[in-house]
Design a protein around this motif. Structure first.
Motif, PDB file in Angstrom:
ATOM      1  N   ASP A 185       0.824  -1.211   0.000  1.00 42.84           N
ATOM      2  CA  ASP A 185       0.000   0.000   0.000  1.00 42.84           C
ATOM      3  C   ASP A 185       0.858   1.260   0.000  1.00 42.84           C
ATOM      4  OD1 ASP A 185      -2.259  -1.516  -0.050  1.00 42.84           O
ATOM      5  OD2 ASP A 185      -2.701  -1.324   2.100  1.00 42.84           O
ATOM      6  N   ASP A 186       1.973   1.220   0.732  1.00 44.19           N
ATOM      7  CA  ASP A 186       2.853   2.387   0.771  1.00 44.19           C
ATOM      8  C   ASP A 186       3.467   2.664  -0.596  1.00 44.19           C
ATOM      9  OD1 ASP A 186       2.353   2.840   3.431  1.00 44.19           O
ATOM     10  OD2 ASP A 186       4.140   1.780   4.151  1.00 44.19           O
ATOM     11  N   GLN A 187       3.855   1.596  -1.308  1.00 47.06           N
ATOM     12  CA  GLN A 187       4.418   1.779  -2.653  1.00 47.06           C
ATOM     13  C   GLN A 187       3.375   2.339  -3.614  1.00 47.06           C
ATOM     14  OE1 GLN A 187       5.776  -2.285  -3.122  1.00 47.06           O
ATOM     15  NE2 GLN A 187       7.933  -1.663  -2.900  1.00 47.06           N
ATOM     16  N   LYS A 188       2.152   1.814  -3.518  1.00 47.89           N
ATOM     17  CA  LYS A 188       1.084   2.311  -4.376  1.00 47.89           C
ATOM     18  C   LYS A 188       0.801   3.790  -4.091  1.00 47.89           C
ATOM     19  CE  LYS A 188      -1.278  -2.169  -4.591  1.00 47.89           C
ATOM     20  NZ  LYS A 188      -2.449  -2.939  -4.107  1.00 47.89           N
ATOM     21  N   LYS A 189       0.796   4.144  -2.807  1.00 45.12           N
ATOM     22  CA  LYS A 189       0.532   5.527  -2.432  1.00 45.12           C
ATOM     23  C   LYS A 189       1.608   6.461  -2.988  1.00 45.12           C
ATOM     24  CE  LYS A 189      -0.229   8.576   1.512  1.00 45.12           C
ATOM     25  NZ  LYS A 189      -0.263   8.704   2.988  1.00 45.12           N
ATOM     26  N   LEU A 190       2.885   6.038  -2.903  1.00 51.46           N
ATOM     27  CA  LEU A 190       3.989   6.845  -3.405  1.00 51.46           C
ATOM     28  C   LEU A 190       3.863   7.056  -4.905  1.00 51.46           C
ATOM     29  CD1 LEU A 190       6.674   8.288  -2.972  1.00 51.46           C
ATOM     30  CD2 LEU A 190       7.837   6.070  -3.263  1.00 51.46           C
ATOM     31  N   MET A 191       3.530   5.985  -5.633  1.00 52.91           N
ATOM     32  CA  MET A 191       3.374   6.101  -7.085  1.00 52.91           C
ATOM     33  C   MET A 191       2.213   7.038  -7.444  1.00 52.91           C
ATOM     34  SD  MET A 191       3.984   2.242  -8.520  1.00 52.91           S
ATOM     35  CE  MET A 191       5.532   1.371  -8.262  1.00 52.91           C
ATOM     36  N   LEU A 192       1.093   6.903  -6.754  1.00 50.26           N
ATOM     37  CA  LEU A 192      -0.062   7.749  -7.043  1.00 50.26           C
ATOM     38  C   LEU A 192       0.206   9.209  -6.685  1.00 50.26           C
ATOM     39  CD1 LEU A 192      -2.953   5.389  -5.877  1.00 50.26           C
ATOM     40  CD2 LEU A 192      -2.383   6.043  -8.218  1.00 50.26           C
ATOM     41  N   GLU A 193       0.968   9.425  -5.613  1.00 47.87           N
ATOM     42  CA  GLU A 193       1.333  10.800  -5.257  1.00 47.87           C
ATOM     43  C   GLU A 193       2.217  11.417  -6.342  1.00 47.87           C
ATOM     44  OE1 GLU A 193       3.137  10.300  -1.461  1.00 47.87           O
ATOM     45  OE2 GLU A 193       1.267  10.602  -0.344  1.00 47.87           O
ATOM     46  N   THR A 194       3.116  10.610  -6.906  1.00 49.70           N
ATOM     47  CA  THR A 194       3.972  11.088  -7.997  1.00 49.70           C
ATOM     48  C   THR A 194       3.141  11.418  -9.234  1.00 49.70           C
ATOM     49  OG1 THR A 194       5.786   9.706  -7.180  1.00 49.70           O
ATOM     50  CG2 THR A 194       5.974  10.562  -9.427  1.00 49.70           C
ATOM     51  N   VAL A 195       2.191  10.530  -9.553  1.00 52.77           N
ATOM     52  CA  VAL A 195       1.301  10.780 -10.687  1.00 52.77           C
ATOM     53  C   VAL A 195       0.503  12.068 -10.461  1.00 52.77           C
ATOM     54  CG1 VAL A 195      -0.761   9.943 -11.889  1.00 52.77           C
ATOM     55  CG2 VAL A 195       1.132   8.376 -11.403  1.00 52.77           C
ATOM     56  N   ASP A 196       0.006  12.256  -9.247  1.00 50.80           N
ATOM     57  CA  ASP A 196      -0.773  13.454  -8.922  1.00 50.80           C
ATOM     58  C   ASP A 196       0.071  14.710  -9.076  1.00 50.80           C
ATOM     59  OD1 ASP A 196      -3.240  14.694  -7.760  1.00 50.80           O
ATOM     60  OD2 ASP A 196      -1.823  15.263  -6.189  1.00 50.80           O
ATOM     61  N   ALA A 197       1.316  14.662  -8.594  1.00 46.78           N
ATOM     62  CA  ALA A 197       2.204  15.823  -8.699  1.00 46.78           C
ATOM     63  C   ALA A 197       2.506  16.150 -10.155  1.00 46.78           C
ATOM     64  CB  ALA A 197       3.495  15.564  -7.924  1.00 46.78           C
ATOM     65  N   ASP A 198       2.751  15.113 -10.966  1.00 44.89           N
ATOM     66  CA  ASP A 198       3.048  15.347 -12.387  1.00 44.89           C
ATOM     67  C   ASP A 198       1.819  15.863 -13.124  1.00 44.89           C
ATOM     68  OD1 ASP A 198       5.742  14.699 -12.353  1.00 44.89           O
ATOM     69  OD2 ASP A 198       5.382  12.571 -12.623  1.00 44.89           O
ATOM     70  N   ALA A 199       0.638  15.379 -12.745  1.00 45.30           N
ATOM     71  CA  ALA A 199      -0.592  15.883 -13.368  1.00 45.30           C
ATOM     72  C   ALA A 199      -0.789  17.361 -13.027  1.00 45.30           C
ATOM     73  CB  ALA A 199      -1.792  15.066 -12.906  1.00 45.30           C
ATOM     74  N   ASN A 200      -0.475  17.733 -11.782  1.00 46.36           N
ATOM     75  CA  ASN A 200      -0.555  19.146 -11.398  1.00 46.36           C
ATOM     76  C   ASN A 200       0.419  20.000 -12.206  1.00 46.36           C
ATOM     77  OD1 ASN A 200      -2.550  18.746  -9.490  1.00 46.36           O
ATOM     78  ND2 ASN A 200      -1.102  18.460  -7.801  1.00 46.36           N
ATOM     79  N   ARG A 201       1.584  19.433 -12.479  1.00 46.81           N
ATOM     80  CA  ARG A 201       2.591  20.149 -13.269  1.00 46.81           C
ATOM     81  C   ARG A 201       2.080  20.408 -14.691  1.00 46.81           C
ATOM     82  NH1 ARG A 201       8.585  17.636 -14.397  1.00 46.81           N
ATOM     83  NH2 ARG A 201       9.291  19.145 -15.965  1.00 46.81           N
ATOM     84  N   VAL A 202       1.452  19.395 -15.286  1.00 45.27           N
ATOM     85  CA  VAL A 202       0.889  19.560 -16.627  1.00 45.27           C
ATOM     86  C   VAL A 202      -0.236  20.603 -16.609  1.00 45.27           C
ATOM     87  CG1 VAL A 202      -0.405  18.412 -18.468  1.00 45.27           C
ATOM     88  CG2 VAL A 202       1.523  17.240 -17.381  1.00 45.27           C
ATOM     89  N   THR A 203      -1.085  20.525 -15.599  1.00 46.16           N
ATOM     90  CA  THR A 203      -2.190  21.486 -15.475  1.00 46.16           C
ATOM     91  C   THR A 203      -1.668  22.910 -15.349  1.00 46.16           C
ATOM     92  OG1 THR A 203      -3.561  19.808 -14.395  1.00 46.16           O
ATOM     93  CG2 THR A 203      -4.216  22.111 -14.103  1.00 46.16           C
ATOM     94  N   ARG A 204      -0.602  23.082 -14.568  1.00 47.37           N
ATOM     95  CA  ARG A 204      -0.012  24.405 -14.380  1.00 47.37           C
ATOM     96  C   ARG A 204       0.558  24.944 -15.696  1.00 47.37           C
ATOM     97  NH1 ARG A 204       2.361  23.139 -10.164  1.00 47.37           N
ATOM     98  NH2 ARG A 204       4.403  22.585 -11.001  1.00 47.37           N
ATOM     99  N   LEU A 205       1.213  24.066 -16.466  1.00 45.53           N
ATOM    100  CA  LEU A 205       1.779  24.484 -17.747  1.00 45.53           C
ATOM    101  C   LEU A 205       0.674  24.902 -18.719  1.00 45.53           C
ATOM    102  CD1 LEU A 205       4.115  24.835 -19.703  1.00 45.53           C
ATOM    103  CD2 LEU A 205       3.957  22.401 -20.253  1.00 45.53           C
ATOM    104  N   ILE A 206      -0.395  24.134 -18.764  1.00 46.97           N
ATOM    105  CA  ILE A 206      -1.519  24.476 -19.652  1.00 46.97           C
ATOM    106  C   ILE A 206      -2.125  25.818 -19.240  1.00 46.97           C
ATOM    107  CG2 ILE A 206      -3.852  23.791 -20.336  1.00 46.97           C
ATOM    108  CD1 ILE A 206      -2.882  20.877 -20.156  1.00 46.97           C
ATOM    109  N   ALA A 207      -2.237  26.055 -17.932  1.00 52.71           N
ATOM    110  CA  ALA A 207      -2.766  27.338 -17.453  1.00 52.71           C
ATOM    111  C   ALA A 207      -1.854  28.486 -17.883  1.00 52.71           C
ATOM    112  CB  ALA A 207      -2.911  27.308 -15.937  1.00 52.71           C
ATOM    113  N   GLU A 208      -0.529  28.269 -17.828  1.00 49.13           N
ATOM    114  CA  GLU A 208       0.410  29.298 -18.267  1.00 49.13           C
ATOM    115  C   GLU A 208       0.239  29.597 -19.747  1.00 49.13           C
ATOM    116  OE1 GLU A 208       4.305  27.944 -17.256  1.00 49.13           O
ATOM    117  OE2 GLU A 208       4.234  28.772 -15.229  1.00 49.13           O
ATOM    118  N   LEU A 209       0.065  28.556 -20.548  1.00 44.89           N
ATOM    119  CA  LEU A 209      -0.102  28.749 -21.986  1.00 44.89           C
ATOM    120  C   LEU A 209      -1.387  29.532 -22.287  1.00 44.89           C
ATOM    121  CD1 LEU A 209       0.977  25.240 -23.305  1.00 44.89           C
ATOM    122  CD2 LEU A 209       2.288  27.361 -23.359  1.00 44.89           C
ATOM    123  N   LEU A 210      -2.451  29.214 -21.562  1.00 43.26           N
ATOM    124  CA  LEU A 210      -3.704  29.951 -21.749  1.00 43.26           C
ATOM    125  C   LEU A 210      -3.538  31.415 -21.356  1.00 43.26           C
ATOM    126  CD1 LEU A 210      -6.293  27.325 -20.440  1.00 43.26           C
ATOM    127  CD2 LEU A 210      -5.964  28.069 -22.802  1.00 43.26           C
TER     128      LEU A 210
END
Length: 380
Positions: A185-210
């Motif tokens: 469960d700890d490994q799964k949580k770490l991976m999902l947290e990484t995915v969430d952080a990277d998704a936020n990064r993409v969202t932030r970049l798209i907001a900058e472009l807009l």
């Protein structure tokens, strides 16, 4: 053809040639000298000889007006297309189709290979009558090339910034889907947290472009309402302290009383977030934020709120200060898209304010922006 002090035969009334310096001359009824036009203007009469060659045409082509006036158009303006063909022979404005009214803008080459943008208009005495004059517009392509380079850099930067987080998201999700049962469960949580952080990064970049798109097109919308800018700065500081920064890293000084500020609170938060993050990430020592009333030198009696963010790091080199608010500028420490300060400047100016960069008393970087205050007219 005479190019003396009197108007040459066949010169239309709306054109003032360089040979007509003695007379007032005008362009239509506007009293406009062709030399005042920002683009090159070349006019040839019904015989194909040049009767107008303005200052911009001289600058762009490096052909002297004295050499161009009275000369055949193809000799005064020797253009070739990108395949090396003689342009005037190819288009034949005087002997071509009687229904042709001109040539659309296209890239052509001057002697030496310099590229220019050229368009032409054929003026006829009747709809299908003989050509009475050929009016040619010439523009330098340097501004367009700069824009194209800027767009290419933007695309390359976006592609680079998107590739890393999307590769990470794809890798972790594919791994989890294929081997879900093998992870704790700890490994799964770490991976999902990484995915969430990277998704936020993409969202932030798209907001900058807009934001860039809206700023460049002048369509950045502001939803003004009362803003307590001192409290807004305090929230940003508390967020950094909660994330692990020492409380003594920040010094907030608010000069009371502050005038009422009407601004877009989300956009103001975006400006504060960027400037404080830059000071924390790229600066050193104490980050000092000063909030104080100010007066506008541009508008007599105009009240403003000024916010100054300073750090004690190495600062910004003097030779780089003029480029800080341009696209893709990054300091000595790489990272980020280099778009943040460009967006900050656009937001501040959309509010009617201004932003400057300089050296802080402690030697670090200092950013100062001002926002005009007062209740919007529609509420008075």
């Amino acid at each position: 053809m005479s190019v003396g002090t009197s108007r040459a035969p066949g010169v239309p009334d709306f054109v003032r040639t360089r040979a007509d310096r003695d007379g007032p001359g005008d362009l239509g009824d506007l009293g406009l000298d062709p030399d005042e036009l920002p683009d090159g203007l070349v006019v040839a009469d019904e015989t194909g000889h040049v009767i107008c060659f303005n200052a911009a045409a001289v600058r762009i082509t490096a052909v002297r007006a004295a050499d161009a006036l009275g000369a055949p158009l193809e000799r005064a303006l020797p253009l070739e297309d990108l395949e090396g063909r003689r342009w005037w022979q190819l288009t034949d404005p005087y002997g071509g189709l009687a229904t042709r009214v001109g040539q659309p803008e296209r890239n052509l080459l001057l002697p030496g290979g310099r590229e220019v943008l050229v368009s032409a208009r054929y003026v006829r005495t009747a709809r299908t009558g003989p050509v009475r004059r050929v009016v040619v517009s010439i523009r330098d392509t340097e501004a367009r090339r700069r824009t194209e380079r800027s767009h290419a850099e933007l695309i390359a930067t976006v592609a680079h910034e998107l590739r890393s987080p999307l590769t990470s998201v794809k890798g972790f999700t594919a791994t989890l889907l294929a081997k879900w049962e093998r992870f704790t469960d700890d490994q799964k949580k770490l991976m999902l947290e990484t995915v969430d952080a990277d998704a936020n990064r993409v969202t932030r970049l798209i907001a900058e472009l807009l934001d860039i798109s809206r700023i460049d097109s002048g369509r950045l919308e502001l939803r003004r309402q009362p803003v307590d800018i001192g409290a807004a700065v305090g929230r940003h500081i508390q967020a950094y302290v909660a994330a692990g920064q020492g409380a003594d890293r920040f010094l907030l000084r608010i000069q009371q009383p502050l005038p009422d500020l009407w601004a877009d609170p989300d956009k103001v938060d975006q400006v504060l977030s960027n400037l404080i993050e830059n000071a924390v990430r790229h600066g050193e020592g104490t980050v000092t934020i000063d909030v104080a009333p100010s007066s506008s030198p541009r508008e007599r009696g105009g009240a403003e709120t000024a916010v100054t963010v300073s750090d004690e790091g190495p600062g910004i080199p003097e030779e780089s200060m003029g480029r800080v608010f341009t696209r893709f500028w990054r300091g000595s420490k790489r990272g980020g898209t280099g778009l943040g300060l460009y967006i900050v400047k656009g937001i501040v100016e959309a509010h009617g304010g201004s932003i400057t960069v300089g050296r802080a008393p402690g030697g670090g970087a200092q950013f100062r922006f001002t926002l005009p205050v007062g209740t919007p007219a529609y509420l008075l």
